[in-house]
Design a protein around this motif. Structure first.
Motif, PDB file in Angstrom:
ATOM      1  N   SER A  11      48.455  33.674  35.474  1.00  0.00           N
ATOM      2  CA  SER A  11      47.744  34.204  36.697  1.00  0.00           C
ATOM      3  C   SER A  11      46.732  34.921  36.287  1.00  0.00           C
ATOM      4  O   SER A  11      45.757  34.919  37.031  1.00  0.00           O
ATOM      5  N   ALA A  12      46.643  35.813  35.213  1.00  0.00           N
ATOM      6  CA  ALA A  12      45.427  36.513  34.825  1.00  0.00           C
ATOM      7  C   ALA A  12      44.409  35.595  34.391  1.00  0.00           C
ATOM      8  O   ALA A  12      43.099  35.854  34.686  1.00  0.00           O
ATOM      9  N   ALA A  13      44.684  34.330  33.761  1.00  0.00           N
ATOM     10  CA  ALA A  13      43.637  33.364  33.382  1.00  0.00           C
ATOM     11  C   ALA A  13      42.830  32.840  34.843  1.00  0.00           C
ATOM     12  O   ALA A  13      41.722  32.692  34.939  1.00  0.00           O
ATOM     13  N   CYS A  14      43.838  32.450  35.641  1.00  0.00           N
ATOM     14  CA  CYS A  14      43.275  31.927  37.039  1.00  0.00           C
ATOM     15  C   CYS A  14      42.469  33.166  37.864  1.00  0.00           C
ATOM     16  O   CYS A  14      41.413  32.778  38.307  1.00  0.00           O
ATOM     17  N   ASP A  15      42.972  34.336  37.584  1.00  0.00           N
ATOM     18  CA  ASP A  15      42.267  35.287  38.273  1.00  0.00           C
ATOM     19  C   ASP A  15      40.844  35.595  37.561  1.00  0.00           C
ATOM     20  O   ASP A  15      39.919  36.223  38.240  1.00  0.00           O
ATOM     21  N   SER A  16      40.623  35.325  36.284  1.00  0.00           N
ATOM     22  CA  SER A  16      39.358  35.466  35.639  1.00  0.00           C
ATOM     23  C   SER A  16      38.171  34.618  36.093  1.00  0.00           C
ATOM     24  O   SER A  16      37.030  34.897  35.822  1.00  0.00           O
ATOM     25  N   VAL A  17      38.572  33.472  36.772  1.00  0.00           N
ATOM     26  CA  VAL A  17      37.669  32.495  36.908  1.00  0.00           C
ATOM     27  C   VAL A  17      36.507  32.833  37.927  1.00  0.00           C
ATOM     28  O   VAL A  17      35.327  32.706  37.508  1.00  0.00           O
ATOM     29  N   PRO A  18      36.879  33.628  38.894  1.00  0.00           N
ATOM     30  CA  PRO A  18      35.760  34.022  39.721  1.00  0.00           C
ATOM     31  C   PRO A  18      34.829  34.809  39.016  1.00  0.00           C
ATOM     32  O   PRO A  18      33.385  34.786  39.403  1.00  0.00           O
ATOM     33  N   ARG A  19      35.035  35.703  38.152  1.00  0.00           N
ATOM     34  CA  ARG A  19      34.209  36.597  37.407  1.00  0.00           C
ATOM     35  C   ARG A  19      33.544  35.639  36.489  1.00  0.00           C
ATOM     36  O   ARG A  19      32.101  35.943  36.303  1.00  0.00           O
ATOM     37  N   LEU A  20      33.999  34.901  35.988  1.00  0.00           N
ATOM     38  CA  LEU A  20      33.386  33.935  34.773  1.00  0.00           C
ATOM     39  C   LEU A  20      32.543  32.900  35.526  1.00  0.00           C
ATOM     40  O   LEU A  20      31.425  32.771  34.928  1.00  0.00           O
TER      41      LEU A  20
END
Length: 76
Positions: A11-20
């Motif tokens: 989940s943390a990986a997926c949640d990082s995508v918008p910021r990236l």
């Protein structure tokens, strides 16, 4: 240019995508533990995976393209 981020939580990986995505990458790829474990079981791939430390739940591979790497993350 490419970057790799390791995560202990999918989940943390997926949640990082918008910021990236705000950095303007040409691609972001999610590689889950299942794929990493499968690669480690294949001798030819395992020899090429010394860069991977520990046993992350997932990694994000972030790729940037362009002729001027110093401009990564900057918007025109």
């Amino acid at each position: 240019m490419m970057g790799i981020l390791a995560f202990d939580d999918l989940s943390a990986a997926c949640d990082s995508v918008p910021r990236l995505l705000k950095l303007g990458p040409s691609a972001i790829e999610l590689v889950p533990r299942l794929i990493l474990e499968a690669a480690r079981r294949i001798p030819g791939f395992a020899r090429q995976m010394q860069w991977l430390r520990g046993d992350p739940t997932a990694i994000l591979v972030i790729e940037f393209a362009g002729e001027r790497p110093q401009r990564i993350g900057q918007r025109d």
